[in-house]
Design an enzyme around this catalytic site. Structure first.
Site, mmCIF file in Angstrom:
data_model
loop_
_atom_site.group_PDB
_atom_site.id
_atom_site.type_symbol
_atom_site.label_atom_id
_atom_site.label_comp_id
_atom_site.label_asym_id
_atom_site.label_seq_id
_atom_site.Cartn_x
_atom_site.Cartn_y
_atom_site.Cartn_z
ATOM 1 N N ARG A 95 57.913 19.698 -14.926
ATOM 2 C CA ARG A 95 56.999 20.698 -14.378
ATOM 3 C C ARG A 95 55.944 21.094 -15.391
ATOM 4 O O ARG A 95 56.218 21.197 -16.575
ATOM 5 C CB ARG A 95 57.739 21.993 -14.010
ATOM 6 C CG ARG A 95 58.774 21.860 -12.944
ATOM 7 C CD ARG A 95 59.674 23.100 -12.986
ATOM 8 N NE ARG A 95 60.878 22.886 -12.234
ATOM 9 C CZ ARG A 95 61.071 23.345 -11.006
ATOM 10 N NH1 ARG A 95 60.154 24.068 -10.406
ATOM 11 N NH2 ARG A 95 62.191 23.094 -10.379
ATOM 12 N N HIS A 460 17.278 35.688 -5.952
ATOM 13 C CA HIS A 460 16.890 36.887 -5.207
ATOM 14 C C HIS A 460 18.014 37.338 -4.282
ATOM 15 O O HIS A 460 18.429 38.495 -4.283
ATOM 16 C CB HIS A 460 15.610 36.588 -4.405
ATOM 17 C CG HIS A 460 15.176 37.717 -3.538
ATOM 18 N ND1 HIS A 460 15.532 37.806 -2.215
ATOM 19 C CD2 HIS A 460 14.483 38.837 -3.825
ATOM 20 C CE1 HIS A 460 15.025 38.924 -1.714
ATOM 21 N NE2 HIS A 460 14.380 39.565 -2.672
ATOM 22 N N ARG A 622 12.473 50.722 -15.362
ATOM 23 C CA ARG A 622 11.856 49.518 -15.911
ATOM 24 C C ARG A 622 10.518 49.328 -15.224
ATOM 25 O O ARG A 622 10.442 49.313 -13.992
ATOM 26 C CB ARG A 622 12.786 48.336 -15.628
ATOM 27 C CG ARG A 622 12.641 47.142 -16.523
ATOM 28 C CD ARG A 622 11.768 46.046 -16.009
ATOM 29 N NE ARG A 622 12.093 45.487 -14.730
ATOM 30 C CZ ARG A 622 12.931 44.454 -14.527
ATOM 31 N NH1 ARG A 622 13.583 43.917 -15.522
ATOM 32 N NH2 ARG A 622 13.113 43.985 -13.321
ATOM 33 N N GLY A 772 18.249 42.042 -21.448
ATOM 34 C CA GLY A 772 18.079 41.439 -20.123
ATOM 35 C C GLY A 772 18.628 40.029 -20.215
ATOM 36 O O GLY A 772 17.900 39.072 -20.444
ATOM 37 N N ASP A 775 17.196 36.828 -18.118
ATOM 38 C CA ASP A 775 16.080 36.088 -18.697
ATOM 39 C C ASP A 775 16.434 35.523 -20.063
ATOM 40 O O ASP A 775 16.020 34.421 -20.406
ATOM 41 C CB ASP A 775 14.841 36.993 -18.801
ATOM 42 C CG ASP A 775 14.092 37.033 -17.476
ATOM 43 O OD1 ASP A 775 13.814 35.947 -16.937
ATOM 44 O OD2 ASP A 775 13.817 38.133 -16.974
ATOM 45 N N CYS A 837 21.656 45.000 -19.250
ATOM 46 C CA CYS A 837 21.490 45.221 -17.808
ATOM 47 C C CYS A 837 21.336 43.916 -17.045
ATOM 48 O O CYS A 837 21.035 43.917 -15.864
ATOM 49 C CB CYS A 837 20.331 46.169 -17.528
ATOM 50 S SG CYS A 837 18.751 45.525 -18.085
HETATM 51 C C1 PEP Z 1 17.284 40.362 -17.007
HETATM 52 O O1 PEP Z 1 16.404 39.524 -17.198
HETATM 53 O O2 PEP Z 1 18.432 40.253 -17.439
HETATM 54 C C2 PEP Z 1 17.008 41.569 -16.223
HETATM 55 C C3 PEP Z 1 17.902 42.514 -16.103
HETATM 56 O O3 PEP Z 1 15.820 41.618 -15.576
HETATM 57 P P1 PEP Z 1 15.508 40.826 -14.227
HETATM 58 O O4 PEP Z 1 16.790 40.273 -13.709
HETATM 59 O O5 PEP Z 1 14.895 41.817 -13.320
HETATM 60 O O6 PEP Z 1 14.544 39.785 -14.707
HETATM 61 MG MG MG Z 2 14.393 40.050 -16.825
#
Ligand code: PEP
Ligand code: MG
Length: 882
Positions: A95, A460, A622, A772, A775, A837
């Protein structure tokens, strides 16, 4: 080959702390042995042997095999039986058992060691005809399992032969087949094996064993194990151990049986023994549903002594592990044998119930209880879920990314307008699109769920759906879409408008038809555990919210601020998108000012509502960061409307739209670059923020209202200086004009590698940083966040990546940039507060990383707030900062 490394441990040599080396199953078998429980004495081949197997090009080297054979010799001695012996043959099970349990993901082989001679000798040694039946039954099972698991000949060929045999004999169940039937079946199976593979079924037990061990190692890399690991953050490098144990036979006779049990109810957490038992059966019969098992309590009547011992074992194990146990056992001739125990998998409500009960019973401290709960499980408490039983009975047609959790079912619609119209008629709909755009927002709101063909975890559709708490499965590339004719096909099934579909935003699975759902329930235990979590964490948890509704929801779920308000999302509303388009499609500054004047009151009202929803908790706004291509009108009707509003011709508008077209919009004219080109936009947004704050502060002097203004997509200090100057001049003028005292902060996102690399310079201007990471990941890897999903599958297959870097932070590369930014920034401005974020702010392993590098807060979509709170607490308990 590493010489003299110990690859094989007898159960008597291991213990419960050796999970890394022996796997969970091996470590627990050793621990149960040490506790004096009835465990058939076998051995474990280590996870290091598995790693070695892969290093050696998927081969078991002689050293490992030799140690395994020494293990066999020892097992023969303690069990008084011999491998391949014609008098007293030893049969074994093989096993898998990884460090973290992966139920059903890897392979098991039972009854290994049988061949024609051994079978004949066993039967000759026992005149009871029932015994002959048992031996043939074991033999045909072994051939079937070996062929399926080791040689990858599909189960179906053997199942077909069984069905044919049952039909020929006019019986319904396997158990009704006689010894002769099974003898015949075993021969048919061997013939089928030869037919499929062109070689004879191996009769040498040593050869069988080697192949079985290899098969278990190989199963670590099977597709379902790979997917399971990705979903559960289990590293590929861990490998699996292999456990070899003497067989005990639940299918020996009616004084034998087999069962599985939990010490507490895994669905509800209730403290009672739960389980199932089958008389005269082998382990896989219980799970396979060939016969309906009896409830465990009935075992007491059939085998009172074994039952009493089992109850005792359960109690000992719970007291020993201080957690709910999941066990497998067998009774052979009325004697109990324990084959496995582990901390049982459980539903989220059960996990909370058990954690609370274990604290109350004195088994666990609050910190230990917090560590017991998998944060990812919590989201099942917050969204409607599919009825578990119905789900089990349905096979998914396909799989996309589980982009926003929850369960959704309804009729397929193909446009946002249809979603709205059908919903208005009271229909439940699932919106299916190639991809979504801001124009789809009301349709998305009307839908139960969203399914897209393209787009990743930060597309999106995914971001907006998560924000709304709507179920979403994104990026299912297997769908063949014909949007124009409102139909698509998936796994050979065609869906048209109105076809029924169900999607699971947690697993990404897509099903045909309607699967019943059950509503989300938040019990008292949930609050109690969250209270403990907050007590022990260092990280604050904020939310990404653009509407008061989302902000309120996030507050209810425990967010202590807004970490990211994406102001461009505030223009998704149909009325506002018109004003926004008027602004971006202006070709003079005067025209732009007129459009901005229209937008200002909307923004001011929005910000005011957010401050009110947050009741004095911080709100970080932002400034605009619209990828412009998401906002330019594409429909003729919208273009005509815009032309009329702006007193321009349709051609003029089209020409402006064309001029806004970019080859790489995600690296284009967005973020602070817009404010550099059009300072009036930053001026308008500053006015809106400051005026809203002044209003709310006046109405609620008891609240702390200190706006945080965040400048996106900064890569160069001079860029930030330029925009900050506009913000500060405008804000100071507004404050002076109002004659009030208002503090505010101007900070920046760190989302371009260059900003991280020059964070010391940036910190001289920025009062806070917020990573962020959407990005930052995009630009560090150079992977488009909208398109990477298309090729990530090949990256997983090739073991280049183990998980989606947009979902789970790449700590090695992107994380290094984050650490660097902190190290550079903090000395320049010690009071600098720093958060994250990007979507990673709600991912448990990423939250742990953020804790370890010393961030002040994480910010995530509302429904992930509880997950982040729990993950933050677990990180703080595991890695105390001081
Ligand atoms: C990011 O880029 O992590 C961010 C929080 O901004 P957005 O997703 O709006 O580009
Ligand atoms: Mg961003």
């Amino acid at each position: 080959m590493t010489a003299n490394k110990k690859y094989v441990y007898k159960f008597s040599e291991g213990n419960g702390t050796m999970r890394e080396l022996l796997g969970g199953k091996g470590a627990n078998l050793a621990e149960m042995s040490n506790l004096g429980m009835p465990v058939p004495q076998g051995f474990t081949i280590t996870t290091e042997a598995c790693t070695q197997y892969y290093e050696d090009g998927r081969k078991i080297n002689d050293e490992i095999m030799q140690q395994a054979m020494e293990g066999v010799a020892w097992m023969e001695e303690v069990n008084g039986k011999k491998f391949g012996d014609l008098k007293n043959p030893l049969l074994v099970s093989v096993r898998s058992g990884a460090r973290a349990s992966m139920p059903g993901m890897m392979d098991t082989i039972l009854n290994l060691g049988l061949n024609d001679e051994v079978v004949a000798a066993m039967i000759a040694g026992n005149p009871d005809p029932k015994f002959a039946r048992f031996v043939y039954d074991s033999y045909r099972r072994f051939i079937q399992m070996f062929s399926d698991v080791v040689m990858e000949v599909g189960k179906k060929y053997f199942e077909k032969l069984i069905d044919e045999m049952k039909a020929a004999k006019g019986v319904q169940y396997d158990i009704e087949l006689t010894a002769d039937d099974l003898k015949e079946l075993a021969q048919q199976f061997k013939a089928e094996y030869k037919n499929q593979l062109g070689t004879d079924f191996p009769s040498d037990p040593v050869e069988q064993l080697k192949a079985a061990i290899e098969a278990v190692f190989r199963s670590w890399d099977n597709p379902r194990a790979n997917v399971y690991r990705r979903d559960n953050d289990i590293p590929y490098s861990w490998g699996t151990a292999v456990n070899v144990m003497p067989m005990v036979f639940g299918n020996l006779n009616n004084q034998s049986g087999t069962g599985v049990a939990f010490t507490r109810d895994p669905a509800t957490g209730e403290k009672k023994l739960m389980g199932e038992f089958l008389i005269n059966a082998q382990g896989e019969d219980v799970v396979a549903g060939v016969r309906t098992p009896m409830p465990i309590a009935q075992m007491e009547k059939e085998f009172p002594e074994a039952y009493a011992e089992f109850v005792q074992v359960c109690e000992t194990l719970e007291n020993h592990y201080h957690d709910m146990q999941d066990m497998e056992f067998t009774v052979e001739n009325k004697k109990l044998y324990m084959l496995q125990c582990r901390n049982g998998k459980r539903t989220a409500p059960a996990a909370l119930q058990i954690a609370c009960d274990l604290v109350d019973e004195g088994h666990k401290t609050e910190e230990e209880a917090v560590l017991m709960i998998d944060p990812r499980n919590l989201d099942t408490l917050l969204h409607p879920q599919f009825d578990a039983k119905a789900l089990k009975e349905t096979k998914p047609l396909g799989k996309g990314l589980g982009a926003s959790p929850g369960a959704a079912c309804g009729k397929v619609v193909f446009t946002a307008e249809d979603a709205e119209a059908w919903a208005a008629k009271g229909e439940k709909v699932v919106l299916v699109r190639l991809e979504t755009s801001p124009e789809d927002i009301t349709g998305m709101k009307s839908a139960q769920g969203i399914l897209t063909v393209r787009g990743g975890m930060t597309s999106h559709a995914a971001v907006v759906a998560r924000g709304m708490g709507t179920c979403c499965v994104s990026g299912c590339g297997d769908i063949y879409m014909d949007e124009e004719n409102k139909k698509f096909t998936l796994a050979g099934q065609t869906f048209v408008e109105g076809s029924e579909i169900s999607i699971d935003g947690t697993t990404g699975n897509i099903y045909g038809g309607i699967i019943p759902t059950v509503p989300a329930s938040i019990s008292g235990n949930f609050g109690r555990v969250m209270g403990w979590a907050d007590k022990y964490s260092d990280l604050k948890v904020r939310t990404n919210a653009d509407t008061p509704k989302d902000a309120k929801k996030a507050r209810e779920l425990g967010a202590v601020g807004i970490g990211l308000c994406r102001t461009e999302h505030m223009f998704f509303d149909p009325e506002r998108i018109v004003a926004f388009r008027e602004m971006i499609c202006s070709d003079t500054e005067e025209e732009r000012e007129v459009a901005l004047e229209k937008i200002l009151p909307y923004q001011q009202g929005d910000f005011k509502a957010l401050y009110e929803a947050l009741e004095g908790y911080p709100v970080c706004i932002r400034f605009l960061d619209p990828p412009l291509h998401e906002f330019v009108p594409t429909e003729e009707e919208d273009i005509a409307k815009l032309a009329a509003a702006k007193n321009k011709t349709v051609e003029e508008i089209k020409a402006i739209c064309d001029s806004l077209h970019e080859v790489n919009p995600m690296m284009g004219h967005r973020g602070c670059r817009l404010a550099v080109t059009y300072p009036s936009i930053a001026r308008m947004q500053t006015k809106a923020v400051i005026r809203a704050a002044i209003e709310v502060k006046a109405a609620h002097p008891e609240w702390t209202v200190e706006p945080e203004i965040m400048i996106p997509l900064v890569s160069e200090i001079k860029e930030l200086k330029y925009v900050k100057k506009i913000v500060v001049e405008t804000a100071d003028a507004e404050i002076a004009a109002a004659g009030v005292d208002l503090k505010y902060q101007v900070g920046t996102m760190i989302e371009i590698p260059r900003a991280a690399l020059t964070a010391d310079e940036i910190a001289s201007e920025a009062e806070f940083f917020c990573f962020g990471t959407n990005d930052l990941t995009q630009m560090t890897f150079g992977f488009s966040r909208d398109d990477a999903g298309k090729f990530l599958g090949s990256y997983y297959d090739a073991k280049i990546l183990e998980s989606d870097p947009f979902a789970r932070l790449d700590q090695t590369g992107v994380g290094k940039l984050m650490e660097m930014a902190l190290k550079l920034g903090k000395p320049v401005r010690p009071e600098l507060h720093v958060g994250i974020c990007g979507e990673h702010g709600g991912d448990p392993s990423s939250v742990e990383f953020c804790h370890r590098i010393g961030l002040d807060y994480v910010s995530c979509s509302p429904y992930r707030v509880p997950i982040a709170r729990l993950a933050a607490a677990q990180a703080a308990i595991k890695f105390p900062r001081k």
